[in-house]
Write a protein that holds these residues in place. Structure first.
Motif, mmCIF file in Angstrom:
data_model
loop_
_atom_site.group_PDB
_atom_site.id
_atom_site.type_symbol
_atom_site.label_atom_id
_atom_site.label_comp_id
_atom_site.label_asym_id
_atom_site.label_seq_id
_atom_site.Cartn_x
_atom_site.Cartn_y
_atom_site.Cartn_z
ATOM 1 N N PRO A 282 -3.319 -5.483 10.934
ATOM 2 C CA PRO A 282 -3.539 -4.083 10.589
ATOM 3 C C PRO A 282 -2.848 -3.036 11.372
ATOM 4 O O PRO A 282 -2.549 -2.058 10.705
ATOM 5 C CB PRO A 282 -5.312 -4.179 10.880
ATOM 6 N N VAL A 283 -2.476 -3.434 12.656
ATOM 7 C CA VAL A 283 -1.435 -2.238 12.983
ATOM 8 C C VAL A 283 -0.107 -2.162 12.428
ATOM 9 O O VAL A 283 0.232 -1.050 12.143
ATOM 10 C CB VAL A 283 -1.254 -2.734 14.574
ATOM 11 N N PHE A 284 0.422 -3.263 12.083
ATOM 12 C CA PHE A 284 1.768 -3.271 11.269
ATOM 13 C C PHE A 284 1.601 -2.529 9.707
ATOM 14 O O PHE A 284 2.326 -1.856 9.447
ATOM 15 C CB PHE A 284 2.412 -4.641 11.235
ATOM 16 N N ALA A 285 0.481 -3.051 9.122
ATOM 17 C CA ALA A 285 0.367 -2.479 7.852
ATOM 18 C C ALA A 285 0.174 -1.116 7.811
ATOM 19 O O ALA A 285 0.574 -0.230 7.046
ATOM 20 C CB ALA A 285 -0.924 -3.400 7.085
ATOM 21 N N ARG A 286 -0.651 -0.473 8.784
ATOM 22 C CA ARG A 286 -1.183 1.093 8.792
ATOM 23 C C ARG A 286 0.257 1.744 9.026
ATOM 24 O O ARG A 286 0.384 2.703 8.582
ATOM 25 C CB ARG A 286 -2.182 1.175 9.694
ATOM 26 N N LEU A 287 1.068 1.268 9.826
ATOM 27 C CA LEU A 287 2.239 2.050 10.461
ATOM 28 C C LEU A 287 3.154 1.855 9.325
ATOM 29 O O LEU A 287 3.665 2.962 9.260
ATOM 30 C CB LEU A 287 2.790 1.172 11.697
ATOM 31 N N LEU A 288 3.496 0.823 8.769
ATOM 32 C CA LEU A 288 4.501 0.886 7.665
ATOM 33 C C LEU A 288 4.155 1.783 6.481
ATOM 34 O O LEU A 288 4.664 2.488 5.940
ATOM 35 C CB LEU A 288 4.742 -0.392 7.365
ATOM 36 N N ALA B 39 0.962 -1.234 -0.010
ATOM 37 C CA ALA B 39 0.039 0.036 -0.022
ATOM 38 C C ALA B 39 0.939 1.282 0.138
ATOM 39 O O ALA B 39 0.602 2.261 -0.689
ATOM 40 C CB ALA B 39 -0.997 -0.085 1.232
ATOM 41 N N GLY B 40 1.850 1.464 1.058
ATOM 42 C CA GLY B 40 2.962 2.605 1.034
ATOM 43 C C GLY B 40 3.368 2.591 -0.243
ATOM 44 O O GLY B 40 3.705 3.872 -0.787
ATOM 45 N N GLY B 41 4.128 1.337 -1.153
ATOM 46 C CA GLY B 41 4.829 1.688 -2.136
ATOM 47 C C GLY B 41 3.928 2.300 -3.302
ATOM 48 O O GLY B 41 4.245 3.095 -4.125
ATOM 49 N N ALA B 42 2.611 1.748 -3.447
ATOM 50 C CA ALA B 42 1.658 2.123 -4.390
ATOM 51 C C ALA B 42 1.375 3.634 -4.277
ATOM 52 O O ALA B 42 1.203 4.387 -5.360
ATOM 53 C CB ALA B 42 0.423 1.361 -4.505
ATOM 54 N N GLY B 43 1.096 3.887 -3.023
ATOM 55 C CA GLY B 43 0.599 5.378 -2.709
ATOM 56 C C GLY B 43 1.693 6.236 -2.864
ATOM 57 O O GLY B 43 1.687 7.555 -3.442
ATOM 58 N N ALA B 44 3.032 6.032 -2.732
ATOM 59 C CA ALA B 44 4.343 6.817 -2.888
ATOM 60 C C ALA B 44 4.453 6.902 -4.348
ATOM 61 O O ALA B 44 4.871 7.791 -4.737
ATOM 62 C CB ALA B 44 5.443 6.377 -2.241
ATOM 63 N N VAL B 45 4.370 5.758 -5.059
ATOM 64 C CA VAL B 45 4.396 5.791 -6.696
ATOM 65 C C VAL B 45 3.438 6.878 -7.242
ATOM 66 O O VAL B 45 4.066 7.678 -8.280
ATOM 67 C CB VAL B 45 4.445 4.612 -7.251
ATOM 68 N N GLY B 46 2.049 6.905 -6.794
ATOM 69 C CA GLY B 46 1.236 7.628 -7.466
ATOM 70 C C GLY B 46 0.463 7.146 -8.666
ATOM 71 O O GLY B 46 0.954 6.166 -8.825
ATOM 72 N N GLY B 47 -0.181 7.995 -9.247
ATOM 73 C CA GLY B 47 -0.879 7.454 -10.420
ATOM 74 C C GLY B 47 -2.412 6.771 -10.149
ATOM 75 O O GLY B 47 -2.457 6.327 -8.969
ATOM 76 N N ARG B 48 -3.177 6.416 -10.989
ATOM 77 C CA ARG B 48 -4.336 6.071 -10.839
ATOM 78 C C ARG B 48 -4.543 4.690 -10.354
ATOM 79 O O ARG B 48 -4.968 4.252 -9.315
ATOM 80 C CB ARG B 48 -5.075 6.036 -12.106
ATOM 81 N N ASP C 109 -3.669 1.148 -3.133
ATOM 82 C CA ASP C 109 -3.458 1.819 -1.564
ATOM 83 C C ASP C 109 -4.800 1.883 -1.188
ATOM 84 O O ASP C 109 -4.989 1.450 -0.162
ATOM 85 C CB ASP C 109 -2.802 3.043 -1.774
ATOM 86 N N ALA C 110 -5.858 2.460 -1.612
ATOM 87 C CA ALA C 110 -7.184 2.539 -1.120
ATOM 88 C C ALA C 110 -7.776 1.455 -0.975
ATOM 89 O O ALA C 110 -8.577 0.995 0.384
ATOM 90 C CB ALA C 110 -8.023 3.469 -2.047
ATOM 91 N N THR C 111 -7.495 0.343 -1.816
ATOM 92 C CA THR C 111 -8.392 -0.859 -1.658
ATOM 93 C C THR C 111 -7.712 -1.837 -0.277
ATOM 94 O O THR C 111 -8.420 -2.213 0.483
ATOM 95 C CB THR C 111 -8.090 -1.905 -2.679
ATOM 96 N N LEU D 174 4.873 6.750 3.222
ATOM 97 C CA LEU D 174 4.335 8.046 2.868
ATOM 98 C C LEU D 174 4.994 9.139 3.326
ATOM 99 O O LEU D 174 5.215 9.993 2.563
ATOM 100 C CB LEU D 174 2.854 7.790 2.939
ATOM 101 N N ALA D 175 5.310 9.210 4.538
ATOM 102 C CA ALA D 175 6.036 10.237 4.994
ATOM 103 C C ALA D 175 7.500 10.285 4.436
ATOM 104 O O ALA D 175 7.942 11.570 4.423
ATOM 105 C CB ALA D 175 6.073 10.161 6.421
#
Length: 317
Positions: free
Chosen positions: A190-196, A132-141, A147-149, A201-202
């Motif tokens: 979910p705790v580890f997924a959201r934290l990473l 999720a973080g990699g997809a969100g950082a890369v960007g694009g549709r 990331d959202a899914t 993204l930061a």
């Protein structure tokens, strides 16, 4: 050594102490270790964890008896549970097993269940968070959709309290040690997924990421070789804290009857179950495993908090 540095007001030079000089050019790992070893809570937590691990590993050397043995069941009655003696220095439990042996081997069981369940949660959560973080950082549709899914799935899991989620999973899988490990590990995902994901993204706007983009590196390489290694630190710290929670949840699931079905098994939560009917008459049956759970969880919590403060740039002095 101190160096004179002119002050902004034109007054006498101000001395810059050796601490400021030593921090220059020091790696993150070495700087963290320097701060960690100066923290008393880190030493207390590490000592407790060290003793816990030592007892778990050396269990066969610390007691001559087998775990969950009921060879002294004939000495236990509905009105009498033998207390400490020369042969059993912590007495017997309600099933006629040696109490000290139960506690020692219970440390091994709790350590095994806690570490394995945390590893399950860490590996699965890291995989989801990195994706999720990699997809969100890369960007694009496509990246935004991935990331959202993943995050909506994580939000659904976070909406259920971790212990309730673990109980639900363990109830479906049945009563066994494997069910406990899988249930607690799944509740930690979910705790580890959201934290990473948040950490990645930061880091996405950091200078080293911009430099890698300017050099023309592929986005997948930037994510795996740069973003992920620099974002995984907080996740490792959280794993240390989650070990304390995992040990408590192992005892909780066993207390609820979702652990191994053997009533005299050497596990701290199961010992609490066996002690509740005789608590008024023999409180040590519940106090001893309860103290063991509390002290062990405290050790992991102290070390995890100290490690988090040592890695936090805002706490550097």
């Amino acid at each position: 050594m101190s160096l004179p540095v002119p002050s902004a007001t034109g007054a006498d030079p101000v001395a810059v102490g050796p601490v400021a000089l030593e921090e220059a050019g020091v790696s993150l790992g070495r700087a963290t270790w320097r701060r960690l070893r100066r923290t008393p809570t880190a030493w207390v937590g590490a000592t407790i964890i060290g003793l816990f691990v030592l007892v778990a590993i050396a269990a066969p050397l610390l007691t001559p008896y087998e775990p969950a043995s009921t060879r002294w069941a004939s000495e236990v009655s509905t009105t009498n549970v033998p207390g400490p003696s020369a042969e059993h220095w912590l007495g017997l439990d309600r099933y006629g097993a040696d109490m000290a042996t139960q506690l020692v081997y219970g440390a091994r069981t709790s350590l095994l269940y806690g570490v394995v369940s945390t590893l399950i949660g860490l590996l699965a959560g890291t995989a989801l968070g990195a994706l999720a973080g990699g997809a969100g950082a890369v960007g694009g549709r496509v990246g935004a959709w991935v990331d959202a899914t993943i995050m909506r799935l994580v939000d659904v899991m976070l909406a259920v309290p971790s212990l309730l989620l673990a109980v639900s999973i363990a109830a479906v899988l049945g009563t066994s040690g494997t069910a406990i490990v899988v249930a607690i590990g799944a509740a930690q995902v979910p705790v580890f997924a959201r934290l990473l994901r948040s950490s990645m993204l930061a880091q996405a706007g950091a200078d080293y990421v911009l430099a890698a983009n300017a050099l023309g590196l592929r986005r997948s390489r930037i994510v795996m070789s740069h973003l992920l290694p620099n974002s995984v630190g907080p996740t490792i710290v959280q794993a240390t804290l989650n070990l304390a929670t995992a040990i408590i949840e192992v005892a909780a699931l066993s207390y609820l009857g979702l652990g191994t079905p053997e009533v005299a098994s050497a596990e701290w939560g199961r010992m609490l179950v066996a002690a509740q009917e005789r608590f008024d008459e023999v409180p040590r049956l519940a106090l001893l495993p309860g103290i063991a759970i509390a002290v062990t969880a405290l050790g992991f919590t102290l070390l995890g908090e100290a490690l988090r403060e040592a890695l936090d740039p805002r706490s550097r002095r």
